[in-house]
Design an enzyme around this catalytic site. Structure first.
Site, short mmCIF file in Angstrom:
data_model
loop_
_atom_site.label_atom_id
_atom_site.label_comp_id
_atom_site.label_asym_id
_atom_site.label_seq_id
_atom_site.Cartn_x
_atom_site.Cartn_y
_atom_site.Cartn_z
N TYR A 213 13.71 -7.80 10.94
CA TYR A 213 14.45 -9.44 10.76
C TYR A 213 13.39 -10.34 11.50
O TYR A 213 13.40 -11.66 10.88
CB TYR A 213 15.82 -9.24 11.42
CG TYR A 213 16.82 -8.46 10.44
CD1 TYR A 213 17.31 -9.13 9.56
CD2 TYR A 213 17.05 -7.21 10.79
CE1 TYR A 213 18.37 -8.67 8.64
CE2 TYR A 213 17.93 -6.66 9.96
CZ TYR A 213 18.77 -7.18 8.94
OH TYR A 213 19.49 -6.69 8.07
N GLU B 227 24.51 -2.44 10.52
CA GLU B 227 23.38 -1.30 10.30
C GLU B 227 23.36 -0.44 11.21
O GLU B 227 23.17 0.73 11.02
CB GLU B 227 21.98 -2.08 9.74
CG GLU B 227 22.14 -2.74 8.37
CD GLU B 227 21.03 -3.77 8.45
OE1 GLU B 227 20.13 -3.77 8.84
OE2 GLU B 227 21.19 -4.69 7.38
#
Length: 400
Positions: free
Chosen positions: A98, A140
């Site tokens: 990310y 997640e």
């Protein structure tokens, strides 16, 4: 929730960012892949990159998330985040990636908007990104834990034990684990990612719905061949059709996917078109395996009877369910209408729909939009309509 400092800045700049988010997404991907070409090996679908769908999906997701922060403080677009999270974990995405996305996305925002991106604007949109990223990372992490996998162990090698030519363009593959271990259970409607090694040495991922309930050893999924295009869109389906035979090995992920059949006991209606039958087949297989008694209705549209993939399995499973019904619409069957068989496009007015039903849709985007609109007009609550999009979600009807 956005900070009091950032919220007015995001609200003021959302129109200009939203108007340019498509170009921002385009430049983001181009810049990131130039710097990190390894991300195209096994993580990103270059077919979706080539036709612009991934860029559109990213743009829509960021704009939708920012709009939620501004217009619905304290809420998050749960459906949107769930779709993204399930796709990410099926690909083995790592939390640290990310940061890579952040750096290239913020570069693209500055590259497109230029001097309009003041330090205050940059800080506000940085906050938007990390609110979204951290929400996804947390989801997640929980999903990896629930599936008892991590980004490395999400993948396993499976051997093809049966290949079924369903139609001229659809092949079903039945696979089993090469190490003999039991398959982690899949929920009805979920998919697996398949990672294929292409002739140029790059791995390409694709998602395929599981078409039959697990038996503890085997998985089953159907692949429709994309004609006339081998690189990049359709390259995986053509490879699987042409080269994969019984005895060959495939790399598959653990099962994921947020559109799963709810165990409510209410009547359920499945509406599908073309290869959109595959998640419906999986859900119906689970119902048959469980000897369910809830009323089941399948509505399916296709080119012809011969083009109706997994039709034998679906009909056999429906026959096991008391009172289940199947209605079909075939575009190439004009004048050949019979009981529960119609010509042309699907028309809900031609069939009786059960009261208090839950609906599951899958097929081309235009088909799902039309069916969902017809259901809403008939008074069906939006929360009772779920839909599965193959590929990037360019609709996002459930976050509007």
């Amino acid at each position: 929730m956005l900070s009091d400092t950032s919220r007015p800045v995001v609200e003021a700049t959302l129109p200009v960012v939203g108007a340019n988010i498509g170009e921002i997404a385009k430049r983001f991907y181009s810049h990131m892949f130039a710097e990190k070409p390894e991300l195209l090996d096994g993580l990103f679908n270059r077919g979706n990159q080539a036709d612009g769908r991934q860029q559109q999906a990213l743009a829509g997701s960021v704009a939708a998330f920012a709009s939620f922060l501004v217009n619905k403080p304290g809420e998050l677009p749960d459906h949107l985040l769930a779709r993204i999270s399930h796709k990410h974990v099926s690909l083995g995405l790592r939390p640290e990636q990310y940061k890579v996305v952040h750096d290239h996305l913020m570069w693209a925002i500055v590259d497109v908007l230029g001097e309009a991106v003041t330090p205050e604007v940059a800080a506000a949109w940085d906050e938007v990104y990390w609110l979204m990223a951290n929400a996804l990372i947390n989801q997640e992490r929980a999903m990896y834990a629930a599936a008892d996998v991590d980004p490395d162990s999400v993948w396993a090698t499976w051997r093809v034990v049966e290949r079924i030519q369903e139609t001229a363009d659809v092949v079903t593959f039945v696979v089993e684990r090469t190490d003999g271990s039991a398959a982690s259970p899949a929920l009805p409607g979920q998919y697996v990612s398949l990672k294929a090694l292409m002739p140029d040495g790059v791995h390409q991922p694709r998602q395929y719905s599981l078409t039959r309930a697990d038996d503890g050893r085997h998985r089953q999924f159907a692949v429709k061949r994309v004609h006339g295009r081998t690189t990049p869109d359709g390259e995986v389906s053509n490879l699987l059709h042409a080269a994969v035979q019984v005895g060959d090995e495939l790399v598959l992920s653990a099962p994921f996917g947020e559109v799963v059949l709810k165990d409510t006991g209410r009547p359920v209606v499945f509406a599908s078109a073309g290869i959109g039958i595959t998640p419906m087949a999986g859900m119906i297989s689970h119902l048959a395996q469980a000897s369910a008694t809830r009323p089941v209705t399948l509505l399916h549209a296709d080119k012809s009877e011969e083009a109706f993939a997994v039709r034998d399995q679906v009909r056999a499973d429906l026959a096991k369910l008391p009172g289940a019904s199947l209605s079909t619409w075939f575009s190439a069957a004009a004048g050949l209408e019979a009981a529960n068989q119609f010509s042309g496009a699907m028309d809900l007015s031609a069939v009786d729909l059960p009261a208090d039903a839950e609906y599951y849709l899958c097929g081309p985007l235009g088909f799902m939009q039309a069916i969902r609109s017809a259901l809403i007009e008939r008074g069906v609550a939006a929360q009772d309509i779920q839909y599965e999009v193959f590929g990037p979600d360019l609709w996002q009807a459930d976050v509007q």
